[in-house]
Design a protein around this motif. Structure first.
Motif, PDB file in Angstrom:
ATOM      1  N   LEU A  11     -26.192 -34.064  39.357  1.00 58.66           N
ATOM      2  CA  LEU A  11     -26.892 -35.190  38.726  1.00 58.66           C
ATOM      3  C   LEU A  11     -26.551 -35.189  37.247  1.00 58.66           C
ATOM      4  CD1 LEU A  11     -29.077 -37.320  39.508  1.00 58.66           C
ATOM      5  CD2 LEU A  11     -30.773 -35.670  38.735  1.00 58.66           C
ATOM      6  N   ILE A  12     -26.097 -36.335  36.749  1.00 59.79           N
ATOM      7  CA  ILE A  12     -25.694 -36.387  35.358  1.00 59.79           C
ATOM      8  C   ILE A  12     -26.019 -37.753  34.761  1.00 59.79           C
ATOM      9  CG2 ILE A  12     -23.348 -37.134  35.918  1.00 59.79           C
ATOM     10  CD1 ILE A  12     -22.483 -35.252  33.524  1.00 59.79           C
ATOM     11  N   GLN A  13     -26.329 -37.751  33.496  1.00 59.43           N
ATOM     12  CA  GLN A  13     -26.673 -38.987  32.799  1.00 59.43           C
ATOM     13  C   GLN A  13     -25.414 -39.789  32.485  1.00 59.43           C
ATOM     14  OE1 GLN A  13     -28.928 -38.387  29.175  1.00 59.43           O
ATOM     15  NE2 GLN A  13     -29.927 -40.372  29.392  1.00 59.43           N
ATOM     16  N   ALA A  14     -25.556 -41.096  32.489  1.00 60.70           N
ATOM     17  CA  ALA A  14     -24.434 -41.974  32.159  1.00 60.70           C
ATOM     18  C   ALA A  14     -23.853 -41.621  30.800  1.00 60.70           C
ATOM     19  CB  ALA A  14     -24.888 -43.426  32.182  1.00 60.70           C
ATOM     20  N   GLY A  15     -22.532 -41.651  30.726  1.00 61.16           N
ATOM     21  CA  GLY A  15     -21.841 -41.287  29.500  1.00 61.16           C
ATOM     22  C   GLY A  15     -21.394 -39.841  29.461  1.00 61.16           C
ATOM     23  N   GLY A  16     -21.911 -39.058  30.382  1.00 58.97           N
ATOM     24  CA  GLY A  16     -21.585 -37.648  30.409  1.00 58.97           C
ATOM     25  C   GLY A  16     -20.289 -37.349  31.139  1.00 58.97           C
ATOM     26  N   MET A  83     -14.008 -35.722  34.949  1.00 57.19           N
ATOM     27  CA  MET A  83     -14.527 -37.080  34.860  1.00 57.19           C
ATOM     28  C   MET A  83     -15.313 -37.223  33.560  1.00 57.19           C
ATOM     29  SD  MET A  83     -15.811 -37.587  38.787  1.00 57.19           S
ATOM     30  CE  MET A  83     -17.147 -36.406  38.636  1.00 57.19           C
ATOM     31  N   SER A  84     -15.034 -38.273  32.834  1.00 55.33           N
ATOM     32  CA  SER A  84     -15.735 -38.502  31.578  1.00 55.33           C
ATOM     33  C   SER A  84     -16.243 -39.939  31.516  1.00 55.33           C
ATOM     34  CB  SER A  84     -14.810 -38.212  30.397  1.00 55.33           C
ATOM     35  OG  SER A  84     -13.691 -39.067  30.425  1.00 55.33           O
ATOM     36  N   SER A  85     -17.100 -40.192  30.555  1.00 58.20           N
ATOM     37  CA  SER A  85     -17.709 -41.521  30.390  1.00 58.20           C
ATOM     38  C   SER A  85     -18.243 -42.043  31.718  1.00 58.20           C
ATOM     39  CB  SER A  85     -16.682 -42.500  29.814  1.00 58.20           C
ATOM     40  OG  SER A  85     -16.193 -42.044  28.576  1.00 58.20           O
ATOM     41  N   LEU A  86     -18.973 -41.196  32.394  1.00 55.69           N
ATOM     42  CA  LEU A  86     -19.451 -41.544  33.723  1.00 55.69           C
ATOM     43  C   LEU A  86     -20.441 -42.699  33.686  1.00 55.69           C
ATOM     44  CD1 LEU A  86     -19.698 -37.976  35.190  1.00 55.69           C
ATOM     45  CD2 LEU A  86     -18.353 -39.845  36.150  1.00 55.69           C
ATOM     46  N   LYS A  87     -20.390 -43.516  34.733  1.00 53.98           N
ATOM     47  CA  LYS A  87     -21.248 -44.695  34.854  1.00 53.98           C
ATOM     48  C   LYS A  87     -22.045 -44.595  36.145  1.00 53.98           C
ATOM     49  CE  LYS A  87     -17.285 -47.241  33.019  1.00 53.98           C
ATOM     50  NZ  LYS A  87     -16.319 -48.348  33.279  1.00 53.98           N
ATOM     51  N   PRO A  88     -23.153 -45.292  36.224  1.00 55.37           N
ATOM     52  CA  PRO A  88     -23.928 -45.259  37.480  1.00 55.37           C
ATOM     53  C   PRO A  88     -23.092 -45.671  38.691  1.00 55.37           C
ATOM     54  CG  PRO A  88     -25.267 -46.166  35.728  1.00 55.37           C
ATOM     55  CD  PRO A  88     -23.882 -45.997  35.156  1.00 55.37           C
ATOM     56  N   GLU A  89     -22.134 -46.558  38.482  1.00 61.10           N
ATOM     57  CA  GLU A  89     -21.301 -46.989  39.613  1.00 61.10           C
ATOM     58  C   GLU A  89     -20.315 -45.918  40.062  1.00 61.10           C
ATOM     59  OE1 GLU A  89     -21.845 -48.616  36.752  1.00 61.10           O
ATOM     60  OE2 GLU A  89     -20.043 -49.673  36.063  1.00 61.10           O
ATOM     61  N   ASP A  90     -20.228 -44.809  39.335  1.00 62.20           N
ATOM     62  CA  ASP A  90     -19.418 -43.682  39.785  1.00 62.20           C
ATOM     63  C   ASP A  90     -20.165 -42.822  40.803  1.00 62.20           C
ATOM     64  OD1 ASP A  90     -18.220 -43.376  36.434  1.00 62.20           O
ATOM     65  OD2 ASP A  90     -17.112 -44.160  38.157  1.00 62.20           O
ATOM     66  N   THR A  91     -21.420 -43.140  41.029  1.00 65.09           N
ATOM     67  CA  THR A  91     -22.212 -42.399  42.009  1.00 65.09           C
ATOM     68  C   THR A  91     -21.603 -42.525  43.396  1.00 65.09           C
ATOM     69  OG1 THR A  91     -24.274 -42.637  40.775  1.00 65.09           O
ATOM     70  CG2 THR A  91     -24.463 -42.274  43.146  1.00 65.09           C
ATOM     71  N   ALA A  92     -21.324 -41.384  44.010  1.00 60.07           N
ATOM     72  CA  ALA A  92     -20.671 -41.368  45.318  1.00 60.07           C
ATOM     73  C   ALA A  92     -20.536 -39.926  45.782  1.00 60.07           C
ATOM     74  CB  ALA A  92     -19.288 -42.006  45.235  1.00 60.07           C
ATOM     75  N   VAL A  93     -20.107 -39.779  47.009  1.00 64.00           N
ATOM     76  CA  VAL A  93     -19.655 -38.477  47.491  1.00 64.00           C
ATOM     77  C   VAL A  93     -18.161 -38.396  47.204  1.00 64.00           C
ATOM     78  CG1 VAL A  93     -19.389 -36.936  49.462  1.00 64.00           C
ATOM     79  CG2 VAL A  93     -21.417 -38.414  49.282  1.00 64.00           C
ATOM     80  N   TYR A  94     -17.752 -37.335  46.553  1.00 64.22           N
ATOM     81  CA  TYR A  94     -16.357 -37.150  46.160  1.00 64.22           C
ATOM     82  C   TYR A  94     -15.699 -36.164  47.122  1.00 64.22           C
ATOM     83  CZ  TYR A  94     -17.023 -39.812  41.921  1.00 64.22           C
ATOM     84  OH  TYR A  94     -17.268 -40.836  41.032  1.00 64.22           O
ATOM     85  N   TYR A  95     -14.546 -36.586  47.637  1.00 60.37           N
ATOM     86  CA  TYR A  95     -13.821 -35.800  48.622  1.00 60.37           C
ATOM     87  C   TYR A  95     -12.450 -35.394  48.099  1.00 60.37           C
ATOM     88  CZ  TYR A  95     -17.193 -37.614  52.030  1.00 60.37           C
ATOM     89  OH  TYR A  95     -18.340 -37.939  52.717  1.00 60.37           O
ATOM     90  N   CYS A  96     -12.050 -34.227  48.492  1.00 59.53           N
ATOM     91  CA  CYS A  96     -10.725 -33.712  48.204  1.00 59.53           C
ATOM     92  C   CYS A  96      -9.883 -33.846  49.470  1.00 59.53           C
ATOM     93  CB  CYS A  96     -10.863 -32.249  47.804  1.00 59.53           C
ATOM     94  SG  CYS A  96      -9.328 -31.378  47.521  1.00 59.53           S
ATOM     95  N   GLY A 110     -16.942 -32.737  50.922  1.00 59.32           N
ATOM     96  CA  GLY A 110     -17.466 -33.656  49.924  1.00 59.32           C
ATOM     97  C   GLY A 110     -18.508 -33.015  49.023  1.00 59.32           C
ATOM     98  N   THR A 111     -18.626 -33.565  47.837  1.00 62.37           N
ATOM     99  CA  THR A 111     -19.642 -33.123  46.893  1.00 62.37           C
ATOM    100  C   THR A 111     -20.271 -34.366  46.258  1.00 62.37           C
ATOM    101  OG1 THR A 111     -20.112 -31.676  44.989  1.00 62.37           O
ATOM    102  CG2 THR A 111     -18.008 -32.849  44.951  1.00 62.37           C
ATOM    103  N   GLN A 112     -21.583 -34.378  46.183  1.00 58.55           N
ATOM    104  CA  GLN A 112     -22.304 -35.554  45.702  1.00 58.55           C
ATOM    105  C   GLN A 112     -22.336 -35.590  44.175  1.00 58.55           C
ATOM    106  OE1 GLN A 112     -24.065 -38.149  47.479  1.00 58.55           O
ATOM    107  NE2 GLN A 112     -24.181 -39.023  45.408  1.00 58.55           N
ATOM    108  N   VAL A 113     -22.004 -36.748  43.630  1.00 60.39           N
ATOM    109  CA  VAL A 113     -22.138 -37.010  42.203  1.00 60.39           C
ATOM    110  C   VAL A 113     -23.086 -38.181  42.036  1.00 60.39           C
ATOM    111  CG1 VAL A 113     -20.973 -37.764  40.103  1.00 60.39           C
ATOM    112  CG2 VAL A 113     -19.859 -36.127  41.625  1.00 60.39           C
ATOM    113  N   THR A 114     -24.138 -37.968  41.266  1.00 62.01           N
ATOM    114  CA  THR A 114     -25.119 -39.023  41.012  1.00 62.01           C
ATOM    115  C   THR A 114     -25.233 -39.222  39.510  1.00 62.01           C
ATOM    116  OG1 THR A 114     -26.348 -38.435  43.009  1.00 62.01           O
ATOM    117  CG2 THR A 114     -27.484 -39.789  41.370  1.00 62.01           C
ATOM    118  N   VAL A 115     -24.945 -40.434  39.061  1.00 60.77           N
ATOM    119  CA  VAL A 115     -24.998 -40.770  37.639  1.00 60.77           C
ATOM    120  C   VAL A 115     -26.182 -41.693  37.405  1.00 60.77           C
ATOM    121  CG1 VAL A 115     -23.728 -41.690  35.675  1.00 60.77           C
ATOM    122  CG2 VAL A 115     -22.483 -40.601  37.548  1.00 60.77           C
TER     123      VAL A 115
END
Length: 117
Positions: A11-16, A83-96, A110-115
């Motif tokens: 979980l990360i704040q937008a812009g992070g 990943m930088s300058s994260l936005k809420p729309e970057d919220t997703a499960v990220y897969y390699c 997968g790993t969950q990223v929530t902005v």
């Protein structure tokens, strides 16, 4: 067979910024390229970035070019997604994803990223 394990989501704040890792094990010598994808709820899985194992050439989706950077550590058989300058729309499960020289494709769990804003 190749096993892929992603980590680093959260979980990360937008812009992070956040760095994801994907550790490969098994027949890693067969890998020719690694890539990152993401999938938001109710949407299709989308390509983000790809790196050629030998030589390190990289490719990016236009949507993340300039904000995301893919890299690898051959000695650790690990691929990263910075990943930088994260936005809420970057919220997703990220897969390699790993591509082998034989044409096989391997996916991590997968790993969950929530902005949040």
């Amino acid at each position: 067979q190749v096993q892929l394990v992603e980590s680093g989501g959260g979980l990360i704040q937008a812009g992070g910024s956040l760095r994801l890792s994907c550790a490969a094990s098994g027949r890693t010598a067969s890998l020719v390229a690694m890539a990152w994808f993401r999938q938001a709820p109710g949407k299709e899985r989308l390509f983000l970035a790809r790196i050629i194992w030998s030589g390190g050439r990289t490719y990016y989706a236009d949507s993340v070019k300039g904000r995301f950077t893919i890299s690898r550590d051959n000695a650790k058989n690990t691929v990263y997604l910075q990943m930088s300058s994260l936005k809420p729309e970057d919220t997703a499960v990220y897969y390699c994803k790993g591509d082998s020289e034989g044409g096989s494709a391997y996916w991590g769990q997968g790993t969950q990223v929530t902005v949040f804003s």
